[in-house]
Design a protein around this motif. Structure first.
Motif, PDB file in Angstrom:
ATOM      1  N   GLU A 443     -38.560   8.143  27.740  1.00 57.18           N
ATOM      2  CA  GLU A 443     -38.376   9.516  28.208  1.00 57.18           C
ATOM      3  C   GLU A 443     -39.317  10.424  27.428  1.00 57.18           C
ATOM      4  O   GLU A 443     -39.355  10.394  26.196  1.00 57.18           O
ATOM      5  CB  GLU A 443     -36.923   9.953  28.010  1.00 57.18           C
ATOM      6  CG  GLU A 443     -36.578  11.257  28.676  1.00 57.18           C
ATOM      7  CD  GLU A 443     -35.076  11.530  28.695  1.00 57.18           C
ATOM      8  OE1 GLU A 443     -34.414  11.090  29.657  1.00 57.18           O
ATOM      9  OE2 GLU A 443     -34.569  12.141  27.727  1.00 57.18           O
ATOM     10  N   HIS A 445     -40.467  14.453  27.132  1.00 61.50           N
ATOM     11  CA  HIS A 445     -40.099  15.825  27.487  1.00 61.50           C
ATOM     12  C   HIS A 445     -41.332  16.721  27.475  1.00 61.50           C
ATOM     13  O   HIS A 445     -42.161  16.653  26.551  1.00 61.50           O
ATOM     14  CB  HIS A 445     -39.036  16.357  26.522  1.00 61.50           C
ATOM     15  CG  HIS A 445     -37.684  15.768  26.736  1.00 61.50           C
ATOM     16  ND1 HIS A 445     -36.657  16.460  27.336  1.00 61.50           N
ATOM     17  CD2 HIS A 445     -37.196  14.527  26.465  1.00 61.50           C
ATOM     18  CE1 HIS A 445     -35.578  15.683  27.408  1.00 61.50           C
ATOM     19  NE2 HIS A 445     -35.893  14.505  26.890  1.00 61.50           N
ATOM     20  N   HIS A 480     -39.898   8.352  32.240  1.00 67.69           N
ATOM     21  CA  HIS A 480     -39.168   9.491  32.800  1.00 67.69           C
ATOM     22  C   HIS A 480     -39.770  10.771  32.202  1.00 67.69           C
ATOM     23  O   HIS A 480     -39.682  10.990  30.983  1.00 67.69           O
ATOM     24  CB  HIS A 480     -37.680   9.411  32.465  1.00 67.69           C
ATOM     25  CG  HIS A 480     -37.017   8.137  32.905  1.00 67.69           C
ATOM     26  ND1 HIS A 480     -36.702   7.887  34.218  1.00 67.69           N
ATOM     27  CD2 HIS A 480     -36.633   7.043  32.201  1.00 67.69           C
ATOM     28  CE1 HIS A 480     -36.135   6.698  34.309  1.00 67.69           C
ATOM     29  NE2 HIS A 480     -36.081   6.164  33.103  1.00 67.69           N
ATOM     30  N   VAL A 482     -39.417  14.595  31.775  1.00 70.71           N
ATOM     31  CA  VAL A 482     -38.380  15.617  31.859  1.00 70.71           C
ATOM     32  C   VAL A 482     -39.010  16.962  31.519  1.00 70.71           C
ATOM     33  O   VAL A 482     -39.528  17.147  30.406  1.00 70.71           O
ATOM     34  CB  VAL A 482     -37.211  15.321  30.904  1.00 70.71           C
ATOM     35  CG1 VAL A 482     -36.136  16.404  31.026  1.00 70.71           C
ATOM     36  CG2 VAL A 482     -36.613  13.947  31.196  1.00 70.71           C
ATOM     37  N   LYS A 521     -37.076  16.415  36.691  1.00 70.02           N
ATOM     38  CA  LYS A 521     -37.666  15.207  36.132  1.00 70.02           C
ATOM     39  C   LYS A 521     -38.176  14.320  37.261  1.00 70.02           C
ATOM     40  O   LYS A 521     -37.660  14.333  38.380  1.00 70.02           O
ATOM     41  CB  LYS A 521     -36.674  14.449  35.254  1.00 70.02           C
ATOM     42  CG  LYS A 521     -35.388  14.005  35.932  1.00 70.02           C
ATOM     43  CD  LYS A 521     -34.470  13.339  34.909  1.00 70.02           C
ATOM     44  CE  LYS A 521     -33.137  12.932  35.530  1.00 70.02           C
ATOM     45  NZ  LYS A 521     -32.232  12.313  34.534  1.00 70.02           N
ATOM     46  N   SER A 523     -39.877  10.225  37.699  1.00 70.95           N
ATOM     47  CA  SER A 523     -40.069   8.953  37.006  1.00 70.95           C
ATOM     48  C   SER A 523     -41.148   8.132  37.688  1.00 70.95           C
ATOM     49  O   SER A 523     -41.360   8.234  38.897  1.00 70.95           O
ATOM     50  CB  SER A 523     -38.755   8.158  36.981  1.00 70.95           C
ATOM     51  OG  SER A 523     -37.722   8.908  36.363  1.00 70.95           O
TER      52      SER A 523
END
Length: 562
Positions: A443, A445, A480, A482, A521, A523
């Protein structure tokens, strides 16, 4: 992955017109276009010179960093399977570079100073040499300083070895961009001093009294969060002139057609900071390619294209009349305009600018249903919602309820009365070449402080000591992205294509750039099949310059155990 597998992975793209061969006296469609064209270079030896140049934008003189004296630079037309040597000479008084955006090549040829090579010093010539292993619509641009904003960009078309699955009779290359008569360093200083400096579409007391835009309660809530719902693009039409192939709206750049023809438009967004909404009012488009790779045709009337993306569309005009080509900035502060007509000299009237969009709580990553009474400021900053994010002064907010927005209509196009392209409409024409399940997930950000104009990944802006993102050669990874900010971010990974997870397993669209909506988000899966060091960044130029950049490493380089 072997070289053969990698080449097969990236097949798909641009073309001999309508599947026609050069034999039999037939020319490809691009050679039959009667519209004003970009200067074109082809062959195995190509020479480019980077220098200062004077330009005229809608009749007004300005300065540019040009390639071979033009903005955009020459269209480079290659053939899948050839080798190419491109000699780039720097006549500037500062370092320069060229990154071959979306091309699969050795990382030493990728053109990112400090990552894949040292850059090109003033007065020096650097030779890029690589095999052409793919086909499609791509582009090239500077990766040095803010030169891209000054005009240092151009388009690439790579014709395939085989036939074109989406035949056409004529084609036009369209490079969209944004130009400011301000020097880009001046633009950057103004953004750092006051992030909303270029936003001239803020809400007013008069608008509140007239019942426009937000209610009084909504304005109070947004004010408490120190956020502006009109802040869609950082740099706007207040300083930008929006260009189509280097021409302003008053220049009436014209693309020609004959009624009944299938006409292919290859769109590249070379804008530094502008997300465009593209349409031909009165005509439908069939999208046949995204980021250089074939997709199953999908009919739309409008699509959004973020900086660094490319889309190929086919139109079939039946009437003997002129149509407008409209590239409207996503915040609707201005537009690029051209004409699509059966004869030169015609001009189509562009529609007026549409009402500017407003950000919502969803764009803040906050679905306020069931959140009544929650302190907005605390909700936006709760570190529990983003483990791994460094809570530096560059992190203004953390989206507490970021959701997958891959199926959303593009920002500002959710209420139009016609069909617009969504990422979920994109289905790869060929099956995905690697369908292994990811061995791990990650993930990342996208963080920022809009008041200070600070941008980063995971709260940490890029610096020479920032740790790169490591991958093992040929591993399969799910990423991912975000978005913890209220700005969209088109994220680009060099040297690879990835599969956007959009509900079509086995035929996910393969892209090199994906636009992550605010508060959302998206992916993707990717195979780390390109050894070397690769840039990974937001393709909004000033966001990258302000810190939203990192390096992806793929090891081992010289073989060895995975």
């Amino acid at each position: 992955m072997t070289n053969f597998d990698r080449r097969r992975f990236l097949q798909g793209g641009a073309v001999l017109a309508g599947g026609l061969a050069f034999g039999g006296g037939l020319l490809p469609a691009w050679a039959r276009s009667a519209a004003p064209t970009l200067p074109t270079l082809s062959g195995e030896e190509i020479a480019l010179t980077i220098d200062h140049a004077k330009v005229r934008i809608d009749g007004k003189p300005g300065h540019a960093v040009a390639i071979n004296g033009t903005v955009p630079g020459p269209l480079i037309r290659l053939k899948e399977g050839q080798n190419v040597r491109i000699k780039v000479t720097n006549k500037l008084d500062e370092d320069t570079s060229i990154h071959w955006h979306g091309l699969i090549l050795p990382f030493q040829m990728d053109g990112v100073p400090g990552v894949s090579f040292p850059g090109i010093k003033p007065g020096e010539t650097f030779v890029y040499e690589f095999p052409v292993v793919q086909s499609g619509t791509y582009w090239y641009h500077s990766h040095s300083g803010l030169q891209e904003q000054e005009g240092h960009y151009g388009a690439i078309i790579i014709d395939p070895k085989g036939e074109e699955p989406a035949p056409y009779d004529r084609e036009h290359m369209v490079v969209l961009s944004d130009y400011s008569f301000l020097h880009p360093h001046t633009v950057m200083r103004k953004l750092k001093a006051q992030a909303g400096y270029f936003n001239k579409q803020k809400q007013t007391v008069g608008g509140l009294v007239a019942g426009k835009d937000q209610t009084f309660k909504e304005r109070v809530e947004w004010s408490a969060m120190r956020m502006d719902p009109t802040d869609v693009l950082d740099v706007t039409g207040s300083t930008y002139t929006y260009l189509i192939n280097g021409h302003g709206p008053k220049d009436n750049w014209t693309a020609l057609f004959q009624p009944g023809e299938r006409v292919r438009f290859r769109f590249v967004n070379a804008g530094a900071m502008t997300i465009f909404n593209v349409r031909f009012p009165g005509l439908k488009m069939s999208v046949v390619q995204a980021d250089g790779l074939h997709v199953q045709p999908v009919t739309v009337e409008e699509f959004q294209i973020s900086p660094a993306e490319t889309y190929d569309v086919i139109l079939e005009p039946k009437e003997d009349r002129a149509y407008a080509l409209v590239a409207e900035a996503a915040d609707r502060s201005g537009m690029g305009v051209a004409t699509f007509a059966p004869r030169a000299g015609m001009k189509a009237e562009a529609p007026p600018l549409r009402e500017r969009p407003l950000l919502t709580m969803r764009d803040m990553g906050m679905d306020m249903t069931g959140m009544e009474g929650m302190d907005h400021d605390m909700a936006m900053r709760d570190p529990v919602n983003a483990p791994g994010v460094k809570l530096t002064p560059g992190v203004q907010m953390i989206s507490p309820m970021a959701v997958d927005r891959v199926g959303d209509a593009p920002q500002g196009l959710d209420k139009v009365d016609h069909r617009v392209l969504r990422y979920t409409d994109l289905v790869a024409l060929e099956p995905n070449p690697d369908v292994r399940a990811p061995s791990r997930e990650m993930e990342i950000h996208l963080t920022g402080n809009m008041e200070r104009f600070m941008w980063a990944f995971d709260g940490e802006a890029f610096s020479p000591i920032k740790k790169p993102i490591p991958f093992r050669l040929n591993e399969r990874v799910r990423i991912h992205l975000v978005n913890d900010s209220m700005m969209a971010h088109p994220i680009h990974l060099h040297g690879h294509f990835f599969e956007v997870l959009n509900g079509h397993p086995g035929r996910y669209p393969r892209k090199h750039t994906v636009n992550v909506p605010p508060g959302g988000k998206i992916s993707f899966d990717f195979t780390a099949d390109a050894p070397g060091d690769w840039a990974f960044h937001c393709h909004l130029l000033f966001h990258m310059h302000a810190g939203m950049f990192n390096v992806v490493t793929v090891r081992p380089i010289d073989g060895g155990a995975q």
